[in-house]
Scaffold this active site. Structure first.
Site, short mmCIF file in Angstrom:
data_model
loop_
_atom_site.label_atom_id
_atom_site.label_comp_id
_atom_site.label_asym_id
_atom_site.label_seq_id
_atom_site.Cartn_x
_atom_site.Cartn_y
_atom_site.Cartn_z
CB CYS A 31 34.81 36.81 33.98
SG CYS A 31 34.21 35.06 35.10
CE1 TYR A 46 30.89 31.63 30.27
CE2 TYR A 46 30.31 29.35 31.04
CZ TYR A 46 31.26 30.67 30.85
OH TYR A 46 31.83 30.32 31.85
CD GLU A 102 31.17 34.66 27.35
OE1 GLU A 102 30.13 34.75 27.81
OE2 GLU A 102 32.90 33.80 27.63
CD GLU A 144 9.54 50.98 24.55
OE1 GLU A 144 8.61 51.55 24.77
OE2 GLU A 144 10.92 51.56 24.00
C1 LIG Z 1 37.12 31.62 29.08
C2 LIG Z 1 36.23 31.38 30.51
C3 LIG Z 1 35.42 32.54 30.74
C4 LIG Z 1 34.75 32.61 31.67
N1 LIG Z 1 33.54 33.39 32.16
C5 LIG Z 1 32.93 33.78 33.09
C6 LIG Z 1 31.82 35.19 33.23
O1 LIG Z 1 31.79 36.06 32.36
N2 LIG Z 1 30.74 35.28 34.36
C7 LIG Z 1 31.17 33.91 35.64
O2 LIG Z 1 30.27 34.35 36.41
N3 LIG Z 1 32.04 33.23 35.27
C8 LIG Z 1 32.77 32.82 34.03
N4 LIG Z 1 33.68 32.00 33.89
C9 LIG Z 1 33.87 31.09 34.91
C10 LIG Z 1 34.76 31.86 36.15
O3 LIG Z 1 35.85 31.82 36.21
C11 LIG Z 1 34.36 30.54 37.82
O4 LIG Z 1 33.67 29.81 37.67
C12 LIG Z 1 35.71 31.26 38.99
O5 LIG Z 1 37.07 31.84 38.49
C13 LIG Z 1 35.70 29.63 39.58
O6 LIG Z 1 36.47 30.75 40.81
P1 LIG Z 1 36.75 28.66 41.82
O7 LIG Z 1 37.20 29.94 43.13
O8 LIG Z 1 36.14 28.35 41.70
O9 LIG Z 1 38.11 28.78 40.73
P2 LIG Z 1 39.30 29.95 40.21
O10 LIG Z 1 38.93 31.16 40.12
O11 LIG Z 1 39.89 28.64 39.18
O12 LIG Z 1 40.68 29.94 41.42
C14 LIG Z 1 41.21 28.81 41.25
C15 LIG Z 1 42.71 28.94 42.19
O13 LIG Z 1 43.22 27.93 42.60
C16 LIG Z 1 45.11 27.58 42.49
N5 LIG Z 1 44.92 26.35 42.04
C17 LIG Z 1 44.82 25.22 42.20
N6 LIG Z 1 45.63 24.08 42.35
C18 LIG Z 1 46.15 24.69 43.49
C19 LIG Z 1 46.79 24.21 44.02
N7 LIG Z 1 46.87 22.65 44.87
N8 LIG Z 1 47.94 24.65 45.39
C20 LIG Z 1 47.95 26.65 45.40
N9 LIG Z 1 46.77 26.55 44.64
C21 LIG Z 1 46.25 26.26 43.27
C22 LIG Z 1 44.54 27.82 41.12
O14 LIG Z 1 45.90 28.40 40.29
C23 LIG Z 1 43.70 28.83 40.91
O15 LIG Z 1 44.11 30.96 40.94
C24 LIG Z 1 35.00 31.77 32.64
C25 LIG Z 1 35.65 31.36 32.97
C26 LIG Z 1 36.92 30.96 32.11
C27 LIG Z 1 37.41 29.62 32.02
#
Ligand SMILES: Cc1cc2nc3c(=O)[nH]c(=O)nc-3n(C[C@H](O)[C@H](O)[C@H](O)COP(=O)(O)OP(=O)(O)OC[C@H]3O[C@@H](n4cnc5c(N)ncnc54)[C@H](O)[C@@H]3O)c2cc1C
Length: 471
Positions: free
Chosen positions: A58, A190, A194, A453
């Site tokens: 995001c 999306y 984007e 509006e």
């Molecule tokens: C290009 C892009 C644009 C996006 N734009 C939007 C937007 O505009 N609006 C919106 O609402 N959402 C958007 N999203 C979606 C949003 O980013 C995700 O839905 C959100 O970040 C999910 O959060 P999460 O906590 O589930 O996982 P994540 O944020 O993916 O966090 C998971 C974390 O776990 C860590 N991890 C994984 N496995 C392990 C392990 N075994 N041990 C330790 N750490 C680990 C990873 O490194 C990561 O840091 C976008 C996604 C992408 C890819």
């Protein structure tokens, strides 16, 4: 961030009330709220704190979208009396500034977590069974009363595509040091759109290849058709009902072969064909954590997996992949397990946006879903040129659609394309969540002159379903 100071002090880690795996949107919120309720909390992150949203989703995406719109402002300015000498865009400067901002945010997250009492392990973590987690960085075994899996999702990397190794994912785009002149994007969700749109607005030639006849499968049909037309006007070339058959390296770039045999010469191929829950090597089987047919961790309304004491939130769980949902569920989990307050329901109404230019905002039922579910439905549509585009001479129209229950007049859905559609849908989301009816919009005084509006001045339905004309 490879900070040695974040390495664990092995002696102080033994047993915790909560171990959170993954410091993304869901994990960070859950860890902070749990710690604020007095739970001893360890948060393990294998990459950077902030996760997908902050580091490769995001936030960097929206910063690039802002950059992509500035060139349009220069162009539009001419109709308003402005003139400019040479304009120059520097991809390297933009990406440097974006990287600095991400580092600032990452540090801010870390500070907030530490202040709340959360311990951070700069390490991959894996399940060893009920109540036990292993940290790969130092092999340490941690015991925990509760384990929250918040490992997110990753781009689908289909290695059966010949030449897949030459292709980029959305993760790679945010690491690019130069802007490719010609780009092929595979996918029409999306994220694909984007990226395609911000690149075309920054001057790349962009081709989008998608399997279906229209972009954004699952969205309201009018939105799909209108946005595709708007993005074509913006310069994206759509190749529909085709797939990518393979990619080869050629002198000066890449050659992408499509399913009909055509070849497109480009400098970069981005594959954005979906995201899979991040469960590889996590030890789900060992811990008896079950997954659904999409490979996501199956959880109930309490975020409880099939294994007692192991929970999941966010993209890794059977949820919609959006940051606010991961945050809300992370918060709700921590509140439910360690706090006392009421818990919000798991899903409910989900307003969302697509940050193309023009923007798309959507909430609630599409027209087709509403008709299927409720039978009697009224649809109000406004298509209009914005006041700004008249002087700027920019082509394209705004599209606003309201889907209304034909019986009690409840707003069932709203679907917008136009400048600031994301901001507008956030506010409409409040109204619809509060149970607003079309009559409430009609009774609201317009703010003039605005785009919004139009939402309170749509008088006659464009289409009616299951209702007599006299109704
Ligand atoms: C290009 C892009 C644009 C996006 N734009 C939007 C937007 O505009 N609006 C919106 O609402 N959402 C958007 N999203 C979606 C949003 O980013 C995700 O839905 C959100 O970040 C999910 O959060 P999460 O906590 O589930 O996982 P994540 O944020 O993916 O966090 C998971 C974390 O776990 C860590 N991890 C994984 N496995 C392990 C392990 N075994 N041990 C330790 N750490 C680990 C990873 O490194 C990561 O840091 C976008 C996604 C992408 C890819």
């Amino acid at each position: 961030m490879s900070t040695p100071e974040r390495k664990l002090n092995a002696s102080c880690i033994k047993s915790y009330d909560l171990v959170v795996i993954g410091a993304g949107s869901g994990g960070v919120r859950a860890a902070r709220i749990a710690a604020s309720h007095g739970a001893t909390t360890l948060l393990a992150e294998e990459s950077r704190i902030g996760g997908t949203c902050v580091i490769r989703g995001c936030v960097p995406k929206k910063l690039l979208v802002y950059a992509s719109r500035m060139g349009m402002e220069f162009e539009d300015g001419r109709g308003f009396g402005w003139s400019f000498q040479e304009r120059e865009f520097n991809w390297g400067a933009l990406m440097g500034n974006v990287a600095n901002e991400l580092t600032r945010l990452e540090r801010a997250y870390e500070t907030t977590l530490r202040s709340a009492g959360v311990q951070i392990a700069n390490s991959r973590a894996e399940l060893l069974g009920a109540g036990r987690v292993k940290l790969s960085a130092n092999g340490q075994i941690i015991s925990a009363k509760h384990i929250l899996i918040a490992t997110g999702a990753r781009p689908v990397a289909d290695e059966s595509l010949p030449g897949w190794e030459f292709c980029a994912t959305s993760d790679d785009v945010f690491e690019w040091t130069t802007q490719p002149r010609r780009v092929l994007v595979q996918g029409a969700g999306y994220i694909a759109l984007e990226l395609a749109c911000l690149l075309v607005r920054l001057g790349s030639e962009v081709t989008v290849v998608c399997r279906s006849s229209h972009i954004l499968r699952g969205f309201d049909e009018d939105l799909r058709v209108c946005l595709q037309a708007e993005l074509s006007t913006a310069g994206i070339q759509f190749v529909t009902q085709q797939t990518l058959a393979g990619v080869t390296h050629v002198t000066g770039g890449l050659s992408a072969e499509l399913s009909d045999g055509h070849r497109v010469e480009v400098d970069a191929v981005i594959r954005a064909v979906g995201r899979r829950p991040n469960v590889q090597g996590l030890g789900l089987e060992v811990a008896s954590v079950g997954t659904d047919e999409r490979g996501a961790i199956a959880v109930d309304e309490m975020f409880q997996s099939t294994a007692p004491g192991i929970y999941a939130v966010g993209d890794v769980a059977n949820s919609i992949h959006l940051t606010p949902l991961a945050i809300r569920d992370g918060h709700a989990f921590a509140q439910a397990v360690f706090g006392a307050g009421p818990r919000p329901s798991r899903l409910g109404l989900v307003p969302s946006a697509v940050f193309t230019t023009p923007e798309l905002g959507t909430v609630g039922f599409s027209e087709a879903e509403a008709v299927r579910q409720f039978g009697t439905v009224e649809v109000f549509i406004a298509r209009f040129r914005s006041m700004k585009s008249v002087l700027s001479g920019r082509a394209g129209k705004c599209f606003f659609k309201l889907v209304v229950h034909g019986g009690d007049g409840r707003l069932l859905g709203a679907h917008l394309i136009g400048p600031e559609a994301a901001e507008m849908i956030q506010l409409l989301g409040i109204a619809i969540t509060a149970g607003a009816r079309k009559a409430d919009l009609d009774a609201t005084l317009a703010v003039h002159p605005t785009l919004a509006e139009e939402l309170v001045t749509m008088r006659s339905p464009t289409r009616r379903y299951g209702m007599s004309e006299a109704a």
